[in-house]
Write a protein that holds these residues in place. Structure first.
Motif, PDB file in Angstrom:
ATOM      1  N   LYS A  83      32.232   0.193  -2.772  1.00  0.00           N
ATOM      2  CA  LYS A  83      31.883  -1.154  -2.311  1.00  0.00           C
ATOM      3  C   LYS A  83      30.723  -1.755  -3.109  1.00  0.00           C
ATOM      4  N   GLY A  84      29.996  -0.909  -3.834  1.00  0.00           N
ATOM      5  CA  GLY A  84      28.897  -1.406  -4.650  1.00  0.00           C
ATOM      6  C   GLY A  84      27.521  -1.193  -4.053  1.00  0.00           C
ATOM      7  N   VAL A  85      27.433  -0.434  -2.969  1.00  0.00           N
ATOM      8  CA  VAL A  85      26.134  -0.120  -2.382  1.00  0.00           C
ATOM      9  C   VAL A  85      25.363   0.755  -3.377  1.00  0.00           C
ATOM     10  N   ALA A  86      24.082   0.444  -3.569  1.00  0.00           N
ATOM     11  CA  ALA A  86      23.265   1.190  -4.537  1.00  0.00           C
ATOM     12  C   ALA A  86      22.688   2.448  -3.890  1.00  0.00           C
ATOM     13  N   LEU A  87      22.702   3.535  -4.658  1.00  0.00           N
ATOM     14  CA  LEU A  87      22.071   4.784  -4.221  1.00  0.00           C
ATOM     15  C   LEU A  87      20.691   4.866  -4.867  1.00  0.00           C
ATOM     16  N   SER A 114      22.399  -5.118   0.011  1.00  0.00           N
ATOM     17  CA  SER A 114      21.917  -6.489   0.223  1.00  0.00           C
ATOM     18  C   SER A 114      20.411  -6.518   0.447  1.00  0.00           C
ATOM     19  N   GLY A 115      19.683  -5.694  -0.311  1.00  0.00           N
ATOM     20  CA  GLY A 115      18.233  -5.678  -0.236  1.00  0.00           C
ATOM     21  C   GLY A 115      17.671  -4.852   0.905  1.00  0.00           C
ATOM     22  N   LYS A 116      18.518  -4.339   1.770  1.00  0.00           N
ATOM     23  CA  LYS A 116      18.047  -3.530   2.893  1.00  0.00           C
ATOM     24  C   LYS A 116      18.249  -2.058   2.581  1.00  0.00           C
ATOM     25  N   GLU A 117      17.164  -1.297   2.729  1.00  0.00           N
ATOM     26  CA  GLU A 117      17.234   0.139   2.454  1.00  0.00           C
ATOM     27  C   GLU A 117      17.466   0.897   3.758  1.00  0.00           C
TER      28      GLU A 117
END
Length: 139
Positions: A83-87, A114-117
């Motif tokens: 989905k493109g979520v960053a690790l 979306s900027g939320k960790e």
């Protein structure tokens, strides 16, 4: 009369042959009573290296397809990665538990979407034979 005597002589061997062929599956089944051996569990060190390599690639921003095309090729299935979520970072906990031919590792992920960790603890099933696989466990 000669034809009547010949027919029973020919029919008897055919019946015996048919009976023998009918028994072959039974004999084969009995010979293999032990069944097939369980698949060998993925070696701990190799499975861990495979998992580390895949998750490090994700943290570097590589795609699932890039990891598959890499060397060695690792087939990855993780819906958040796709989905493109960053690790941001990951921490593998423990040495992994055998599960069939795979090894299951628990991993703490720190993700940015979306900027939320956020952090999550998930399990990955890692296989090393015949191909390298890293699949996120859904259950």
């Amino acid at each position: 009369m000669s034809t009547q005597k010949e027919k029973p002589m020919i029919a008897i061997p055919r019946r015996r042959a048919a009976a023998r062929f009918a028994l072959l599956p039974l004999v084969a089944a009995l010979a293999g009573c032990g069944g097939t051996p369980a698949p060998a569990v993925a070696p701990q060190e190799q499975a861990r290296q495979t998992l580390d390599q895949a998750l490090a690639a994700w943290a570097e921003g590589k795609t699932v397809d890039a990891v598959k095309a890499g060397s060695p090729s690792i087939l990855v299935e993780d819906p958040q990665w796709k989905k493109g979520v960053a690790l941001k970072k990951f921490e593998v906990r423990g040495e992994g538990k055998p599960s069939g031919a795979e090894r299951v590792f628990t991993v703490k992920l720190t993700l940015s979407d979306s900027g939320k960790e956020k952090t999550q603890e998930v399990d990955y099933k890692v296989g090393t034979s015949p191909i390298f696989t890293v699949f996120r466990s859904m259950f």
